[in-house]
Design a protein around this motif. Structure first.
Motif, PDB file in Angstrom:
ATOM      1  N   GLN A   1       3.317   3.583 -12.006  1.00  0.00           N
ATOM      2  CA  GLN A   1       4.540   4.411 -11.323  1.00  0.00           C
ATOM      3  C   GLN A   1       5.635   4.227 -11.308  1.00  0.00           C
ATOM      4  OE1 GLN A   1       2.341   4.481  -7.441  1.00  0.00           O
ATOM      5  NE2 GLN A   1       1.047   6.107  -7.930  1.00  0.00           N
TER       6      GLN A   1
ATOM      7  N   ASN B   1       0.923  -1.254   0.063  1.00  0.00           N
ATOM      8  CA  ASN B   1       0.113   0.049   0.026  1.00  0.00           C
ATOM      9  C   ASN B   1       0.867   1.274  -0.068  1.00  0.00           C
ATOM     10  OD1 ASN B   1       0.861   0.154   2.661  1.00  0.00           O
ATOM     11  ND2 ASN B   1      -0.825  -0.957   3.379  1.00  0.00           N
ATOM     12  N   GLU B   2       0.330   2.261   0.211  1.00  0.00           N
ATOM     13  CA  GLU B   2       1.031   3.633   0.023  1.00  0.00           C
ATOM     14  C   GLU B   2       1.715   3.906   1.306  1.00  0.00           C
ATOM     15  OE1 GLU B   2      -1.822   7.023  -0.720  1.00  0.00           O
ATOM     16  OE2 GLU B   2      -2.338   6.053  -2.727  1.00  0.00           O
TER      17      GLU B   2
END
Length: 560
Positions: free
Chosen positions: A557, A536-537
């Motif tokens: 990304q 996750n971030e």
């Protein structure tokens, strides 16, 4: 009837009954209970008499409830995990519920039992268990590794998560820890498959003043010691395990991981047949036409599976053209060139009406690999790779190097020593593709269970392999070369894939078993964990701490 319960834990189940004297107190609780709720029951164990249930282990008794307490009630609707059609995502998200099944309980208790026996085996022989670092240096010549950024004062620098403890275990040999072992957690940043995960466990060991034969003998004794009693019916312990040279494995089975439960070997096509197959093929010096007879598979070789097999094989860059022919009767094949009389072939190989004859032609290495895939695919049509049983084989005498796009690469890894007879050729850079490595793989039912090598202990030869043969940078390896220069003893070792071993044991040798089934909290094919929602971030402020920035592109990304 609102008076019977089945109480279950990790060790079994028992029926509990609410007597008439307690119904007014607990009947409404029993009536409203949801499945998988956690209870505490006090009572008296009674003989069930004529009401015995011989189908369960505790069928002779029941628990007469005196007191019942609901400790934790489960929700009324639970995810469907036992259904064969349950989504893999659902199973992984609710992994803790899947653990409650008898199958999962057995698998992880088996894993614990085997691991304990492995550890005891090494301790008894005087091996020292040493934990090596998880934040490590990148190792050339292997799989892609996960990068771990360093914070201040080392911004812009990175650790890697080790794909194996390779450098550290050799350093232990340099330090006089002459018998090392570890149940090691390892990492590879590559696509997840049924037998691969980004995180995996290997039983790793190394010892000084040893030889290939001694290491192989030790591994066999290790396997026998760890073998669970529940599988003693399988006679695996012919000693030593079968040995097979890499060249023979590729020639007979088209793979260096042959499943010897499949009885089919490759043959050269008759000369006239090969001549027919070669027609229209681009002239190549290493052209070959080979075949094998897949007994009892003819009825399964229909258009639908054939098209699937072709698509699967075409993914491989070495794929070569192939065809499968089914004899309509004992006098010859259908759809075959009339210039070739197949009667002799039918007689020579005792080809029956339900047998399939698989042909492949083209570049030799590609032919063998293509037939190797097809051998497994056809074996699956009649369940040969699902049947119970265990066939071990050692694959030895691997080539040290292979040439790809004009450059040499190691078939396994660059820390492997050549056989003594080839060492001078390695120094002289002569016939590099023909140099034999002191490498040995243990294969079980077509699955590479583990591998090992005798290592290079001469720092000059090790540097030569990296710089002259492989043309790889060595600056980051200078501490390792220096360690070898301080009197490193000859040494070698082995790494056993624990996850693969347990997966095969848990299914009595069935190779169609994913190692995810025996890893407590595995990842999906794309590396996700649905249980904890990872990856996750990064938390706020973390990227700045490591000097990182996420640059968003149109489709993905990129980490800069």
């Amino acid at each position: 009837m609102n008076r019977f319960l089945v109480l279950r834990d990790a060790y079994g189940s028992v029926q509990a009954i609410l007597p008439d004297s307690k119904r007014h107190q607990f009947e409404e609780i029993v009536k409203s209970l949801n499945y998988e709720s956690v209870l505490r029951i006090r009572g008296v164990v009674r003989n069930r008499g004529k009401a015995r249930n011989p189908k369960i282990k505790t069928g002779d008794i029941e628990l007469e409830i005196d007191d019942l307490e609901v400790i934790n009630e489960a929700p009324p609707v639970l995810p469907l995990l036992s259904d064969q059609n349950a989504l893999e995502q659902t199973k992984l998200k609710y992994r803790y519920l899947e653990f409650r099944s008898e199958d999962m309980q057995q698998k992880f208790r088996l894993r614990a039992q085997v691991t304990s026996r492995l550890r005891h085996f090494f301790e008894k022989l005087g091996f020292v268990e040493v934990e090596t670092p998880t934040l490590s240096q990148w190792t050339p010549g292997g799989a892609a590794e996960f990068l771990v950024p360093a914070a201040k004062p080392n911004l812009g620098r990175f650790y890697t998560l080790p794909q194996s403890p390779q450098l550290y275990k050799q350093l232990l040999m340099c330090g006089g820890i002459d018998r090392y072992f570890q149940i090691a957690r390892c990492y590879r940043d590559e696509a997840t498959k049924s037998d691969r995960q980004p995180e995996f466990t290997q039983v790793d060991f190394e010892l000084s003043f040893t030889s290939k034969e001694k290491v192989m003998q030790l591994v066999e004794e290790l396997i026998k010691t760890a073998w669970p009693e529940s599988l003693n019916e399988y006679e695996i312990f012919s000693s030593p395990f079968q040995r097979m040279k890499y060249e023979q494995a590729m020639n007979d089975y088209g793979t260096d991981k042959p499943d010897l439960r499949i009885p089919w070997k490759f043959e050269n096509c008759p000369k006239k047949m090969a001549s027919i197959l070669k027609t229209g093929v681009e002239e190549k010096e290493n052209f070959s036409a080979r075949m094998f007879i897949a007994k009892g598979t003819g009825r399964h070789c229909t258009e639908e599976p054939m098209s699937v097999w072709k698509k699967l094989i075409e993914i491989n860059p070495h794929a070569q053209p192939f065809d499968i022919f089914i004899p309509p009767n004992q006098t010859g094949f259908n759809n075959w060139d009339s210039d070739f009389d197949t009667n002799d072939l039918v007689t020579k190989y005792d080809i029956g009406p339900d047998d399939a004859v698989v042909f492949c032609w083209g570049e030799t290495d590609g032919v063998q690999r293509t037939l190797g895939f097809l051998r497994n695919y056809l074996a699956d049509t009649i369940g040969l790779r699902k049947k119970s049983g265990f066939k071990f084989v050692w694959i030895v005498d691997f080539p040290f190097f292979e040439k790809k796009q004009g450059n040499f690469e190691c078939l396994h890894h660059p820390f492997t020593a050549p056989i003594k007879e080839d060492e001078i050729r390695l120094w002289k850079m002569e016939g590099l593709e023909n140099i034999i490595a002191q490498h040995y793989d243990l294969v079980l039912n077509g699955v590479e269970l583990g591998g090992g090598t005798i290592r290079i202990h001469d720092p000059k030869l090790q540097r030569h392999v990296f710089e002259k043969v492989l043309k790889l940078p060595t600056k980051h390896l200078e501490p390792f070369f220096e360690a070898l220069s301080y009197g490193a003893p000859p040494h070698g070792g082995f790494a056993l894939g624990l996850d693969r071993f347990i997966a095969l044991l848990s299914q009595q040798g069935n190779v169609h078993t994913s190692i995810r089934d025996v890893i407590a909290f595995p990842k999906t094919k794309d590396g996700k964990c649905f249980l904890m929602n990872t990856p996750n971030e990064a938390p706020p402020g973390t990227l700045e701490r490591y000097g990182l920035q996420i640059v968003k592109g149109e489709e993905k990304q990129n980490l800069v």
